[in-house]
Scaffold this motif. Structure first.
Motif, short mmCIF file in Angstrom:
data_model
loop_
_atom_site.label_atom_id
_atom_site.label_comp_id
_atom_site.label_asym_id
_atom_site.label_seq_id
_atom_site.Cartn_x
_atom_site.Cartn_y
_atom_site.Cartn_z
N ASN A 1 0.72 -1.24 0.17
CA ASN A 1 0.01 0.09 0.05
C ASN A 1 0.93 1.31 0.14
N LYS A 2 1.10 1.58 -1.12
CA LYS A 2 2.09 2.89 -1.30
C LYS A 2 1.23 4.44 -0.55
N THR A 3 0.23 4.35 -0.64
CA THR A 3 -0.60 5.36 -0.09
C THR A 3 -0.03 5.51 1.00
N VAL A 4 -0.09 4.56 2.18
CA VAL A 4 0.37 4.59 3.54
C VAL A 4 1.89 4.15 3.72
N LYS A 5 2.38 3.93 2.81
CA LYS A 5 3.80 3.37 2.83
C LYS A 5 3.86 2.07 3.92
N HIS A 6 3.22 1.09 3.38
CA HIS A 6 3.09 -0.09 4.22
C HIS A 6 3.06 -1.34 3.41
N LEU A 7 3.54 -2.34 3.87
CA LEU A 7 3.69 -3.66 3.24
C LEU A 7 3.37 -4.83 4.20
N SER A 8 2.86 -5.96 3.68
CA SER A 8 2.80 -7.10 4.64
C SER A 8 3.30 -8.22 4.07
N LEU A 9 3.60 -9.29 4.51
CA LEU A 9 3.81 -10.50 4.14
C LEU A 9 2.90 -11.50 5.07
N GLN A 10 2.14 -12.45 4.03
CA GLN A 10 1.29 -13.23 4.64
C GLN A 10 1.74 -14.69 4.30
N ILE A 11 1.70 -15.53 5.10
CA ILE A 11 2.23 -16.93 5.26
C ILE A 11 1.08 -17.84 5.61
N ALA A 12 0.73 -18.61 4.63
CA ALA A 12 -0.49 -19.24 4.67
C ALA A 12 -0.01 -20.66 5.58
N ALA A 13 -1.04 -21.25 6.19
CA ALA A 13 -0.53 -22.46 6.74
C ALA A 13 0.82 -22.72 7.41
N THR A 14 0.86 -21.61 8.26
CA THR A 14 2.39 -21.63 8.97
C THR A 14 2.88 -22.65 9.43
N GLN A 15 4.26 -23.06 9.21
CA GLN A 15 4.85 -24.47 9.74
C GLN A 15 5.98 -24.30 10.68
N PRO A 16 6.52 -25.06 11.32
CA PRO A 16 7.65 -24.98 12.10
C PRO A 16 8.72 -24.41 11.42
N GLY A 17 9.13 -24.73 10.31
CA GLY A 17 10.08 -24.36 9.46
C GLY A 17 10.14 -22.91 9.12
N ASP A 18 8.89 -22.34 9.17
CA ASP A 18 8.62 -20.86 8.86
C ASP A 18 9.31 -19.90 10.16
N SER A 19 9.62 -20.61 11.27
CA SER A 19 10.17 -19.80 12.24
C SER A 19 11.44 -19.34 11.92
N ALA A 20 11.67 -17.88 12.06
CA ALA A 20 12.79 -17.31 11.63
C ALA A 20 12.77 -15.60 11.67
N VAL A 21 13.68 -14.94 11.58
CA VAL A 21 13.56 -13.37 11.69
C VAL A 21 13.04 -13.02 10.06
N TYR A 22 12.01 -12.16 10.02
CA TYR A 22 11.82 -11.81 8.69
C TYR A 22 11.91 -10.24 8.56
N PHE A 23 12.45 -9.97 7.46
CA PHE A 23 12.96 -8.65 7.22
C PHE A 23 12.36 -7.94 6.01
N CYS A 24 11.58 -6.91 5.90
CA CYS A 24 11.22 -6.35 4.63
C CYS A 24 12.53 -5.30 4.38
N ALA A 25 12.86 -5.02 2.93
CA ALA A 25 13.88 -4.29 2.47
C ALA A 25 13.34 -3.33 1.38
N PRO A 26 12.91 -2.33 1.69
CA PRO A 26 12.59 -1.52 0.51
C PRO A 26 13.86 -0.96 -0.20
N ARG A 27 14.00 -0.81 -1.44
CA ARG A 27 15.23 -0.43 -2.28
C ARG A 27 14.93 1.22 -2.62
N ARG A 28 15.93 1.83 -2.16
CA ARG A 28 15.88 3.09 -2.83
C ARG A 28 16.21 3.27 -4.32
#
Lengths: 115, 111
Positions: free
Chosen positions: B67-94
């Motif tokens: 959503n560029k209007t409010v400068k927001h993004l989200s990551l949705q993970i469906a049916a989360t599994q134990p292997g999804d445990s981690a640190v997640y980073f978003c990285a906008p590019r200049r």
């Protein structure tokens, strides 16, 4: 396919010693990025190269740090002399520049401890 | 200065539930956005990306919304599994190619 390869994986050395970290880019990539990751500061970009040419080194902490690309597929990051505050995990990443929207791919890092 | 923020530093979900990780960015000139997953002892791993001219992109079990209007993004993970445990980073590019990384969100999946 081989990813970005970093060596060594771990380095422990005494302060004042020279440290050299190595990175092999993914074959065909032409952009190379060096990052440092700490708990306090997160992931910071130190320097990046396009086609072996340094483009932005504004993240390099001070003159003790230097980075080179002696050829298109290999880079080194050198710290001389090392200090305890340099302790961190250092990552390199590569990407294909010249084409829009290519993500950077990271190696598994070098965990550096300066005693 | 430029900043990238994450609404929650930690997120705990039950295995099988959907996860949503949010990210706010400050530079409206960012033209490309990448989500990375970092497991302990490893480097950030590319998950999915999205260009600024899109508002949604789907991958395998993951969806990114922008959503560029409010400068927001989200990551949705469906049916989360134990292997999804981690640190997640978003990285906008200049414009110019530099990625800006936030502090990350630690996702913990309970079995």
């Amino acid at each position: 396919d081989a990813g970005v390869i970093q060596s060594p994986r771990h380095e422990v050395t005494e302060m004042g010693q020279e440290v050299t970290l190595r990175c092999k880019l993914i074959s065909g990539h032409n952009s190379l990025f060096w990052y440092r990751q700490t708990m306090m500061r997160g992931l910071e970009l130190l320097i990046y190269f396009n086609n072996n040419v340094p483009i932005d080194d504004s993240g390099m902490p001070e003159d003790r740090f230097s980075a080179k690309m002696p050829n298109a597929s290999f880079s080194t990051l050198k710290i001389q002399p090392s200090e305890p505050r340099d302790s961190a995990v250092y990552f390199c990443a590569s990407s294909l520049a010249g084409r829009d929207n290519q993500p950077q791919h990271f190696g598994d890092g070098t965990r550096l401890s300066i005693l | 200065g430029e900043s990238v923020g994450l609404h929650l530093p930690t997120l705990s979900v039950q295995e099988g539930d959907n996860s949503i990780i949010n990210c706010a960015y400050s530079n409206s000139a960012s033209d490309y956005f990448i989500w990375y997953k970092q497991e302990s002892g490893k480097g950030p791993q590319f998950i999915i990306d999205i260009r600024s001219n899109m508002d949604k992109r789907q991958g395998q079990r993951v969806t990114v919304l922008l959503n560029k209007t409010v400068k927001h993004l989200s990551l949705q993970i469906a049916a989360t599994q134990p292997g999804d445990s981690a640190v997640y980073f978003c990285a906008p590019r200049r414009p110019g190619g530099k990625l800006i990384f936030g502090q990350g969100t630690e996702l913990s999946v309970k079995p």
